[in-house]
Design an enzyme around this catalytic site. Sequence first.
Site, mmCIF file in Angstrom:
data_model
loop_
_atom_site.group_PDB
_atom_site.id
_atom_site.type_symbol
_atom_site.label_atom_id
_atom_site.label_comp_id
_atom_site.label_asym_id
_atom_site.label_seq_id
_atom_site.Cartn_x
_atom_site.Cartn_y
_atom_site.Cartn_z
ATOM 1 N N SER A 163 27.222 117.825 -47.639
ATOM 2 C CA SER A 163 26.364 117.206 -46.624
ATOM 3 C C SER A 163 26.713 117.718 -45.231
ATOM 4 O O SER A 163 25.948 117.561 -44.296
ATOM 5 C CB SER A 163 26.536 115.687 -46.651
ATOM 6 O OG SER A 163 27.814 115.350 -46.131
ATOM 7 N N CYS A 180 53.882 87.447 -44.051
ATOM 8 C CA CYS A 180 53.092 86.223 -43.871
ATOM 9 C C CYS A 180 53.010 85.441 -45.184
ATOM 10 O O CYS A 180 54.008 84.904 -45.642
ATOM 11 C CB CYS A 180 51.725 86.566 -43.285
ATOM 12 S SG CYS A 180 50.914 85.154 -42.538
ATOM 13 N N TYR A 181 51.831 85.406 -45.831
ATOM 14 C CA TYR A 181 51.743 84.697 -47.113
ATOM 15 C C TYR A 181 52.792 85.231 -48.093
ATOM 16 O O TYR A 181 53.403 84.466 -48.850
ATOM 17 C CB TYR A 181 50.330 84.861 -47.701
ATOM 18 C CG TYR A 181 50.157 84.206 -49.052
ATOM 19 C CD1 TYR A 181 49.797 82.868 -49.156
ATOM 20 C CD2 TYR A 181 50.370 84.923 -50.231
ATOM 21 C CE1 TYR A 181 49.657 82.257 -50.401
ATOM 22 C CE2 TYR A 181 50.233 84.322 -51.474
ATOM 23 C CZ TYR A 181 49.869 82.993 -51.550
ATOM 24 O OH TYR A 181 49.733 82.391 -52.781
ATOM 25 N N ASP A 232 34.115 114.539 -45.306
ATOM 26 C CA ASP A 232 34.619 114.447 -46.675
ATOM 27 C C ASP A 232 34.135 115.603 -47.544
ATOM 28 O O ASP A 232 34.924 116.271 -48.200
ATOM 29 C CB ASP A 232 34.194 113.117 -47.325
ATOM 30 C CG ASP A 232 34.654 111.931 -46.507
ATOM 31 O OD1 ASP A 232 35.548 112.111 -45.666
ATOM 32 O OD2 ASP A 232 34.100 110.839 -46.699
ATOM 33 N N GLU A 280 52.086 95.319 -39.369
ATOM 34 C CA GLU A 280 51.149 96.428 -39.583
ATOM 35 C C GLU A 280 50.070 96.512 -38.514
ATOM 36 O O GLU A 280 49.458 97.558 -38.354
ATOM 37 C CB GLU A 280 50.496 96.299 -40.977
ATOM 38 C CG GLU A 280 49.529 95.129 -41.179
ATOM 39 C CD GLU A 280 50.204 93.799 -41.544
ATOM 40 O OE1 GLU A 280 51.429 93.684 -41.342
ATOM 41 O OE2 GLU A 280 49.506 92.886 -42.002
ATOM 42 N N GLY A 328 47.649 86.723 -46.916
ATOM 43 C CA GLY A 328 46.503 86.252 -47.684
ATOM 44 C C GLY A 328 46.021 84.941 -47.097
ATOM 45 O O GLY A 328 46.761 84.290 -46.355
ATOM 46 N N LYS A 366 40.688 107.948 -44.803
ATOM 47 C CA LYS A 366 39.866 108.858 -43.987
ATOM 48 C C LYS A 366 40.706 109.704 -43.026
ATOM 49 O O LYS A 366 40.478 110.906 -42.871
ATOM 50 C CB LYS A 366 38.856 108.023 -43.197
ATOM 51 C CG LYS A 366 37.798 108.819 -42.490
ATOM 52 C CD LYS A 366 36.663 109.106 -43.429
ATOM 53 C CE LYS A 366 35.558 109.875 -42.755
ATOM 54 N NZ LYS A 366 34.429 110.060 -43.668
ATOM 55 N N HIS A 425 52.705 89.979 -38.505
ATOM 56 C CA HIS A 425 52.080 91.151 -39.137
ATOM 57 C C HIS A 425 52.552 92.439 -38.467
ATOM 58 O O HIS A 425 51.957 92.881 -37.486
ATOM 59 C CB HIS A 425 50.551 91.037 -39.054
ATOM 60 C CG HIS A 425 50.006 89.975 -39.946
ATOM 61 N ND1 HIS A 425 49.676 90.213 -41.263
ATOM 62 C CD2 HIS A 425 49.777 88.654 -39.732
ATOM 63 C CE1 HIS A 425 49.258 89.097 -41.818
ATOM 64 N NE2 HIS A 425 49.310 88.127 -40.914
#
Length: 539
Positions: free
Chosen positions: A243, A102-103, A247, A191, A75, A395, A189
């Site tokens: 559409s 981290c934070y 999705d 990630e 953060g 997604k 991090h």
Amino acid sequence: MSQTPQTAPSGSERDHASGSSRPPAIVILDFGSQYSELIARRVRETEVFSLVMGYATTAAELKALAPKGIILSGGPSSVYEEGAPLCDPGLWDLGIPVLGVCYGMQLMVQQLGGSVVAAGRAEYGKAPLHVDDPVDLLTNVASGSTMWMSHGDSVEALPDGFVRLAHTDNTPEAAVANHARRLYGVQFHPEVVHSSGGMVMIRNFVYHICGCTPDWTTAAFIDEAIGEVRAQVGEKRVLLALSGGVDSSTLAFLLHQAIGDRLTCMFIDQGFMRKGEPEFLMEFFDQQFHINVEYINARERFISKLAGITDPEEKRKIIGTEFIRVFEEESRRLGPFDYLAQGTLYPDVIESAGTNVDPKTGERVAVKIKSHHNVGGLPKDLQFKLVEPLRRLFKDEVRKVGRSLGLPQEIVGRHPFPGPGLAIRILGEVTDDKLDILRDADLIVREEVRDAGLYDEIWQAFAVLLPVRSVGVMGDKRTYAYPIVLRCVSSEDGMTADWSRLPYDLLELISNRIVNEVRGVNRVVLDITSKPPGTIEWE
Ligand code: XMP
């Protein structure tokens, strides 16, 4: 030290918003990091179900949810600042393993009696990690692995019971642990993609420390979602605005499996689709897969509404309003329907549930520009109940589900295409002539990018038509015609983007083909603007 959490939307609000009957195995508490969602995705890559929740989720709420592990995100705040976002201190006594990133690590250290100070040297970017204790969290993380650092504060003194697991050249306490209490902290991090041992560490945490099993699989999701849709909808009818994007197509397949012919898909052709697209979709869904699709030809209505309109926002508004009108009329004609299916995804849920909170005030903040929904502002009197089986998914997970349900790569792997379609890629007034020109140019761009084997590497590749003309020469004749802009970008999520460095040969081929094959165009130019400051679309 007694610390009370700032007020922020509670956790239960978000559980509900996730629409999930499956409890999360890992909860990510979000302290306002740009990477919170990414942590959730990385955990899911290990086939473990994770949800992002607000930092103020109470220990009691977490206890009730009983995740196997908790990750505290990074953060932008400093833990020692007035008003910094804090977690419920009861969290530390739940007996649930915690990984602070981290934070999140600094918070753990500070709340448990250690200290955090402004770092003598802030550390941003890649740093080699020197592993001091290659056990549990750092098992199989090679000493010297590159980790992504981004911090201005550092741990100065560890709380009782904590030991150092690793350091970097600038950060003595880069990874720490209280093994007995299963509390872990990393200053880097894991990630982000630049952290080479990051996924190993995440796997160590979720499997070995938390004891999670890899059961968040595509097949499990499909089974659960089908069961949930059947339970929700019963014998009622569902309407879906198709559409042709990833999705809504995946949603159509999933719902069709769940409720068969009680699903009606409505495909509104506003006249701004790509060349051959309406025909392709109808042939594909209706004829190949026998999914009931109502084709609504509304081309005349849309183009006549846009006559004389040049302002981009006005164009978008007119198209959006007209879409709702057509949708409303047609759903009344085809109905009644009890449910409306929407392709809402997890990032939309996280945002609308307010997980992104201002660390200073605890207020909800929109850190992302909202994605544009085609069926966003439906009139209230339509009174649909919503079916949103994809609202737990990112997604990339939707793509996996689509693939697993039998959607071809041609649909699952397709580039995003905006709701207002080619109308916002023709600058200024939209006319039938310009639409024809743009359709032909757009097809060439797609064909050549595909033939070059680059389609899947690129986020979007398309043509834009400018409403000005320039002079050229063809044969012995002077021409005075439109330019086409080539817009190709790479991106992770459409929020930021970089222009794609396409090979010169490919650019030349595209340019030659467009100028030679598309009547009304005599020049091709390349857009080399990143986002920001540009946007991906031109309007
Ligand atoms: P911008 O132009 O804002 O686009 O950088 C970011 C991403 O969003 C897509 N986009 C839309 N998608 N309806 C949509 O469904 C819209 O009105 C719309 N406008 C932009 C754009 O193609 C890009 O992927």
